[in-house]
Design a protein around this motif. Structure first.
Motif, PDB file in Angstrom:
ATOM      1  N   ILE A  25      29.481   9.971  46.646  1.00  0.00           N
ATOM      2  CA  ILE A  25      28.877  10.812  47.864  1.00  0.00           C
ATOM      3  C   ILE A  25      29.568  12.264  47.837  1.00  0.00           C
ATOM      4  O   ILE A  25      30.661  12.467  47.687  1.00  0.00           O
ATOM      5  N   VAL A  26      28.657  13.209  47.646  1.00  0.00           N
ATOM      6  CA  VAL A  26      28.872  14.587  47.488  1.00  0.00           C
ATOM      7  C   VAL A  26      28.543  15.551  48.637  1.00  0.00           C
ATOM      8  O   VAL A  26      27.639  15.454  49.022  1.00  0.00           O
ATOM      9  N   ALA A  27      29.423  16.455  48.969  1.00  0.00           N
ATOM     10  CA  ALA A  27      29.453  17.080  50.439  1.00  0.00           C
ATOM     11  C   ALA A  27      29.305  18.418  50.059  1.00  0.00           C
ATOM     12  O   ALA A  27      28.881  19.281  50.940  1.00  0.00           O
ATOM     13  N   ASP A  28      29.745  18.870  48.950  1.00  0.00           N
ATOM     14  CA  ASP A  28      29.715  20.395  48.580  1.00  0.00           C
ATOM     15  C   ASP A  28      28.787  20.969  47.716  1.00  0.00           C
ATOM     16  O   ASP A  28      29.053  22.165  47.225  1.00  0.00           O
ATOM     17  N   HIS A  29      27.621  20.430  47.581  1.00  0.00           N
ATOM     18  CA  HIS A  29      26.349  21.035  47.103  1.00  0.00           C
ATOM     19  C   HIS A  29      25.106  20.697  47.860  1.00  0.00           C
ATOM     20  O   HIS A  29      24.123  20.173  47.360  1.00  0.00           O
ATOM     21  N   PRO A  30      25.297  21.076  49.176  1.00  0.00           N
ATOM     22  CA  PRO A  30      23.889  20.734  50.058  1.00  0.00           C
ATOM     23  C   PRO A  30      22.848  21.384  49.599  1.00  0.00           C
ATOM     24  O   PRO A  30      21.601  20.924  50.088  1.00  0.00           O
ATOM     25  N   CYS A  31      22.551  22.184  48.704  1.00  0.00           N
ATOM     26  CA  CYS A  31      21.426  22.921  48.286  1.00  0.00           C
ATOM     27  C   CYS A  31      20.779  22.408  46.879  1.00  0.00           C
ATOM     28  O   CYS A  31      19.788  22.905  46.511  1.00  0.00           O
ATOM     29  N   GLU A  32      21.718  21.411  46.524  1.00  0.00           N
ATOM     30  CA  GLU A  32      21.270  20.975  45.235  1.00  0.00           C
ATOM     31  C   GLU A  32      21.425  18.978  45.084  1.00  0.00           C
ATOM     32  O   GLU A  32      20.471  18.718  44.677  1.00  0.00           O
ATOM     33  N   TYR A  33      22.475  18.712  45.629  1.00  0.00           N
ATOM     34  CA  TYR A  33      22.541  17.155  45.445  1.00  0.00           C
ATOM     35  C   TYR A  33      23.647  16.604  46.286  1.00  0.00           C
ATOM     36  O   TYR A  33      24.637  17.530  46.659  1.00  0.00           O
ATOM     37  N   ASN A  34      23.650  15.408  46.735  1.00  0.00           N
ATOM     38  CA  ASN A  34      24.503  14.627  47.671  1.00  0.00           C
ATOM     39  C   ASN A  34      25.059  13.416  46.948  1.00  0.00           C
ATOM     40  O   ASN A  34      25.786  12.782  47.701  1.00  0.00           O
ATOM     41  N   ARG A  35      24.428  12.956  45.887  1.00  0.00           N
ATOM     42  CA  ARG A  35      24.734  11.891  45.351  1.00  0.00           C
ATOM     43  C   ARG A  35      25.073  11.872  43.819  1.00  0.00           C
ATOM     44  O   ARG A  35      24.388  12.678  43.320  1.00  0.00           O
ATOM     45  N   ILE A  36      25.924  11.092  43.242  1.00  0.00           N
ATOM     46  CA  ILE A  36      25.883  11.109  41.628  1.00  0.00           C
ATOM     47  C   ILE A  36      25.996   9.612  41.604  1.00  0.00           C
ATOM     48  O   ILE A  36      26.845   8.712  42.040  1.00  0.00           O
ATOM     49  N   VAL A  37      24.798   9.471  40.808  1.00  0.00           N
ATOM     50  CA  VAL A  37      24.535   7.848  40.525  1.00  0.00           C
ATOM     51  C   VAL A  37      24.630   7.426  39.125  1.00  0.00           C
ATOM     52  O   VAL A  37      24.325   8.372  38.256  1.00  0.00           O
ATOM     53  N   SER A  38      25.321   6.360  38.832  1.00  0.00           N
ATOM     54  CA  SER A  38      25.666   6.101  37.466  1.00  0.00           C
ATOM     55  C   SER A  38      24.402   6.007  36.623  1.00  0.00           C
ATOM     56  O   SER A  38      23.609   5.444  37.113  1.00  0.00           O
TER      57      SER A  38
END
Length: 204
Positions: free
Chosen positions: A154-167
């Protein structure tokens, strides 16, 4: 101005939320035509049940039609320098998506992708990590406090681009029970928006 991408308002509007996010990602707010918001909601929240319109979310046929409609829209409004590509079934794999992003590395690109997250779900793919994992904006809100139980980052610091990194392995799967898997080939869709770089004239 680029604005943060948005989350869905109900259990059913992932298709409309993700399409709005795709266009918001590609078009700065000051140039965003409000008629696109109008047509997204008319065309894409089309699935219905006995409860009424929208309770079945977005049908595959509606997304395919909207891709055709949006391509014609950008043909008429050439100043956006945007074009649309739509693929389905066996043409949609993690390798084909990576290849499309690599082919357009000097342009701006994103992809609305159908996948599985407990049920069929639309997400926005905006890129890949150096390790080949997938940068995704998922319109289903999850607080970062749930990271320990989530099988993705779960990613919180790129709200204008992505909020997850999926394998990459999970994303490439044909499973219907694995979160963010592309799933069965007969369900797959990838809807690309690709924008030519803006060439600014030099001042004399």
């Amino acid at each position: 101005m680029i604005t943060p991408l948005r989350y869905q308002l109900s259990n059913h509007d992932c298709g409309t939320a993700t399409m709005e996010n795709a266009l918001s990602y590609m078009i700065p707010r000051q140039y965003f035509p409000p008629e696109l918001v109008h047509y997204i909601n008319i065309f894409l929240l089309d699935g219905y049940t006995k409860q009424g319109w929208g309770f079945y979310g977005t049908n595959h046929e509606a997304m395919s039609f909207f891709a055709s409609w949006l391509g014609a829209y950008f043909d008429q409004h050439k100043h956006f320098k945007m074009h649309v590509e739509f693929y389905k079934n066996e043409a949609v794999t993690i390798d084909s998506i990576k290849e499309k992003f690599n082919e357009n590395a000097k342009k701006k690109i994103c992809a609305v992708v159908y996948n599985y997250a407990v049920w069929g779900h639309y997400i926005l793919v905006t890129g890949f990590t150096a390790d080949g994992d997938v940068k995704v904006f998922d319109p289903w809100y999850i607080d970062i406090s749930h990271q320990a139980e989530a099988p993705f980052t779960i990613v919180a610091d790129h709200p204008c681009e992505y909020n997850r990194i999926v394998s990459a392995a999970d994303f490439a799967s044909d499973s219907t029970s694995k979160l963010f898997a592309l799933g069965p080939y007969d369900e797959r869709e990838a809807f690309y928006l690709i924008k030519d770089p803006v060439v600014r004239k030099k001042r004399r």
